[in-house]
Write a protein that holds these residues in place. Sequence first.
Motif, PDB file in Angstrom:
ATOM      1  N   SER A 144      36.724  41.133  26.369  1.00  0.00           N
ATOM      2  CA  SER A 144      35.663  40.406  27.056  1.00  0.00           C
ATOM      3  C   SER A 144      36.030  38.952  27.293  1.00  0.00           C
ATOM      4  O   SER A 144      35.262  38.207  27.877  1.00  0.00           O
ATOM      5  CB  SER A 144      34.364  40.481  26.240  1.00  0.00           C
ATOM      6  OG  SER A 144      34.539  39.883  24.977  1.00  0.00           O
ATOM      7  N   ASN A 203      41.196  45.210  34.778  1.00  0.00           N
ATOM      8  CA  ASN A 203      39.783  45.388  35.088  1.00  0.00           C
ATOM      9  C   ASN A 203      39.563  45.313  36.596  1.00  0.00           C
ATOM     10  O   ASN A 203      40.041  44.373  37.240  1.00  0.00           O
ATOM     11  CB  ASN A 203      38.933  44.303  34.419  1.00  0.00           C
ATOM     12  CG  ASN A 203      38.876  44.450  32.910  1.00  0.00           C
ATOM     13  OD1 ASN A 203      39.423  45.391  32.345  1.00  0.00           O
ATOM     14  ND2 ASN A 203      38.209  43.511  32.256  1.00  0.00           N
ATOM     15  N   THR A 219      36.452  45.391  39.471  1.00  0.00           N
ATOM     16  CA  THR A 219      35.001  45.238  39.589  1.00  0.00           C
ATOM     17  C   THR A 219      34.581  45.072  41.039  1.00  0.00           C
ATOM     18  O   THR A 219      35.186  44.301  41.779  1.00  0.00           O
ATOM     19  CB  THR A 219      34.519  44.007  38.799  1.00  0.00           C
ATOM     20  OG1 THR A 219      34.933  44.114  37.441  1.00  0.00           O
ATOM     21  CG2 THR A 219      33.000  43.856  38.868  1.00  0.00           C
ATOM     22  N   VAL A 235      31.787  43.396  42.972  1.00  0.00           N
ATOM     23  CA  VAL A 235      30.688  42.435  42.856  1.00  0.00           C
ATOM     24  C   VAL A 235      29.766  42.643  44.050  1.00  0.00           C
ATOM     25  O   VAL A 235      30.202  42.579  45.207  1.00  0.00           O
ATOM     26  CB  VAL A 235      31.202  40.989  42.805  1.00  0.00           C
ATOM     27  CG1 VAL A 235      30.038  40.001  42.831  1.00  0.00           C
ATOM     28  CG2 VAL A 235      32.045  40.781  41.554  1.00  0.00           C
ATOM     29  N   GLU A 279      28.270  35.223  37.582  1.00  0.00           N
ATOM     30  CA  GLU A 279      27.943  36.505  36.972  1.00  0.00           C
ATOM     31  C   GLU A 279      29.017  37.546  37.275  1.00  0.00           C
ATOM     32  O   GLU A 279      29.341  38.390  36.427  1.00  0.00           O
ATOM     33  CB  GLU A 279      26.568  36.982  37.438  1.00  0.00           C
ATOM     34  CG  GLU A 279      25.427  36.102  36.946  1.00  0.00           C
ATOM     35  CD  GLU A 279      24.057  36.713  37.177  1.00  0.00           C
ATOM     36  OE1 GLU A 279      23.970  37.946  37.337  1.00  0.00           O
ATOM     37  OE2 GLU A 279      23.070  35.956  37.193  1.00  0.00           O
ATOM     38  N   GLY A 280      29.590  37.482  38.481  1.00  0.00           N
ATOM     39  CA  GLY A 280      30.636  38.427  38.839  1.00  0.00           C
ATOM     40  C   GLY A 280      31.885  38.262  37.994  1.00  0.00           C
ATOM     41  O   GLY A 280      32.473  39.246  37.524  1.00  0.00           O
ATOM     42  N   ASP A 338      31.114  39.560  34.443  1.00  0.00           N
ATOM     43  CA  ASP A 338      31.077  41.022  34.377  1.00  0.00           C
ATOM     44  C   ASP A 338      32.485  41.609  34.478  1.00  0.00           C
ATOM     45  O   ASP A 338      32.811  42.589  33.792  1.00  0.00           O
ATOM     46  CB  ASP A 338      30.196  41.583  35.493  1.00  0.00           C
ATOM     47  CG  ASP A 338      28.711  41.423  35.208  1.00  0.00           C
ATOM     48  OD1 ASP A 338      28.347  41.208  34.028  1.00  0.00           O
ATOM     49  OD2 ASP A 338      27.908  41.511  36.157  1.00  0.00           O
ATOM     50  N   ASN A 339      33.326  41.026  35.314  1.00  0.00           N
ATOM     51  CA  ASN A 339      34.696  41.496  35.410  1.00  0.00           C
ATOM     52  C   ASN A 339      35.440  41.297  34.086  1.00  0.00           C
ATOM     53  O   ASN A 339      36.168  42.180  33.627  1.00  0.00           O
ATOM     54  CB  ASN A 339      35.416  40.784  36.545  1.00  0.00           C
ATOM     55  CG  ASN A 339      36.877  41.166  36.667  1.00  0.00           C
ATOM     56  OD1 ASN A 339      37.746  40.391  36.304  1.00  0.00           O
ATOM     57  ND2 ASN A 339      37.147  42.365  37.162  1.00  0.00           N
ATOM     58  N   ARG A 349      34.174  41.300  31.227  1.00  0.00           N
ATOM     59  CA  ARG A 349      33.637  42.267  30.263  1.00  0.00           C
ATOM     60  C   ARG A 349      34.068  43.698  30.568  1.00  0.00           C
ATOM     61  O   ARG A 349      33.749  44.614  29.812  1.00  0.00           O
ATOM     62  CB  ARG A 349      32.110  42.181  30.233  1.00  0.00           C
ATOM     63  CG  ARG A 349      31.574  40.964  29.503  1.00  0.00           C
ATOM     64  CD  ARG A 349      30.081  41.100  29.238  1.00  0.00           C
ATOM     65  NE  ARG A 349      29.297  40.951  30.451  1.00  0.00           N
ATOM     66  CZ  ARG A 349      28.727  39.804  30.843  1.00  0.00           C
ATOM     67  NH1 ARG A 349      28.882  38.707  30.114  1.00  0.00           N
ATOM     68  NH2 ARG A 349      28.024  39.739  31.950  1.00  0.00           N
ATOM     69  N   LYS A 386      33.216  45.491  33.402  1.00  0.00           N
ATOM     70  CA  LYS A 386      32.231  46.266  34.146  1.00  0.00           C
ATOM     71  C   LYS A 386      32.784  46.635  35.520  1.00  0.00           C
ATOM     72  O   LYS A 386      33.363  45.809  36.213  1.00  0.00           O
ATOM     73  CB  LYS A 386      30.931  45.478  34.303  1.00  0.00           C
ATOM     74  CG  LYS A 386      30.202  45.222  33.012  1.00  0.00           C
ATOM     75  CD  LYS A 386      28.850  44.561  33.245  1.00  0.00           C
ATOM     76  CE  LYS A 386      27.883  45.486  33.974  1.00  0.00           C
ATOM     77  NZ  LYS A 386      26.521  44.890  34.066  1.00  0.00           N
ATOM     78  N   SER A 401      29.150  44.914  39.384  1.00  0.00           N
ATOM     79  CA  SER A 401      28.374  43.734  39.012  1.00  0.00           C
ATOM     80  C   SER A 401      27.313  43.490  40.070  1.00  0.00           C
ATOM     81  O   SER A 401      27.634  43.306  41.245  1.00  0.00           O
ATOM     82  CB  SER A 401      29.296  42.510  38.914  1.00  0.00           C
ATOM     83  OG  SER A 401      28.539  41.322  38.739  1.00  0.00           O
ATOM     84  N   LYS A 433      19.162  43.842  40.451  1.00  0.00           N
ATOM     85  CA  LYS A 433      19.356  45.009  39.591  1.00  0.00           C
ATOM     86  C   LYS A 433      18.165  45.948  39.716  1.00  0.00           C
ATOM     87  O   LYS A 433      18.315  47.171  39.799  1.00  0.00           O
ATOM     88  CB  LYS A 433      19.543  44.574  38.137  1.00  0.00           C
ATOM     89  CG  LYS A 433      20.903  43.960  37.828  1.00  0.00           C
ATOM     90  CD  LYS A 433      20.998  43.578  36.360  1.00  0.00           C
ATOM     91  CE  LYS A 433      22.393  43.121  35.963  1.00  0.00           C
ATOM     92  NZ  LYS A 433      22.782  41.844  36.593  1.00  0.00           N
TER      93      LYS A 433
END
Length: 259
Positions: free
Chosen positions: A3, A180, A182, A184, A218-219, A222-223, A225, A227, A230, A237
């Motif tokens: 993370s 990773n 993601t 977004v 936030e993107g 999340d990447n 982490r 995810k 995102s 959401k």
Amino acid sequence: MTSEAMPAGTTALITGATAGIGAEFARQLAEQGHSVVLVARDAARLKATAEQLERRYGVRAEVLAADLADDAGVAAVVGRLTDPARPVEILVNNAGIGLLRSFEENDIAEEAGHLKLHVETAMKLTHAALRGMLSRHSGRIINVASVAAFVPRGSYSAAKSWLVSFCRWANLAYAKQGVNVTAVCPGFTHTEFHDRMGMDKTVTPRWMWLQAERVVREGLADNARGKAVSIPTKRYKVLTAAARILPDRLVAGPPRRAK
């Protein structure tokens, strides 16, 4: 990947890097201490953006003027991503366009170019970056999609839906090898994107508009982490969760209208 964020000093390549979400990705990554490779069509604007980032954050900012709707432009970026002497550890595929008119009103060449930029170009650049990242067992790839991927809004939604599906698979396949991936998915965001389309932004309620700074922050988190998808902000959401169960006619969103 853990993370934790990618260590400072690595290199990030960002497409569509001189405006909007792309420019904000470049700024936040430079702020984190990463060298950046800025890709866009406008050479003068690229140079100005690079100079600003170098001056403000003390990082190296390289410019690569390329039209990613053109095969030669894509090849130039692929060449940079596959240069073993200058590894790219973070790739942000952000370049994109929007079409204001409905599918049947657009020239098919416009639609084909739109699809090529959002899908084929993103796929080629991801493929180019991936092999080096896998050999190093470390890397981050972000494909900027959209919440439109979850609702029926023409060929734009279809293209972004491909990106989301691709990232879900790629993250599953490669995260265990240190990379990773993601998608977004921002909602309506205050950038030049809609202005270039000639869209009347007043059609969309004010509460639906986001700031690029939050989308990118936030993107990136999340990447880091791990995810695969995102969706910045709680409001979007909730909206995307509702879109999965509500009838299409209720979730298609406000119609596009010219200024």
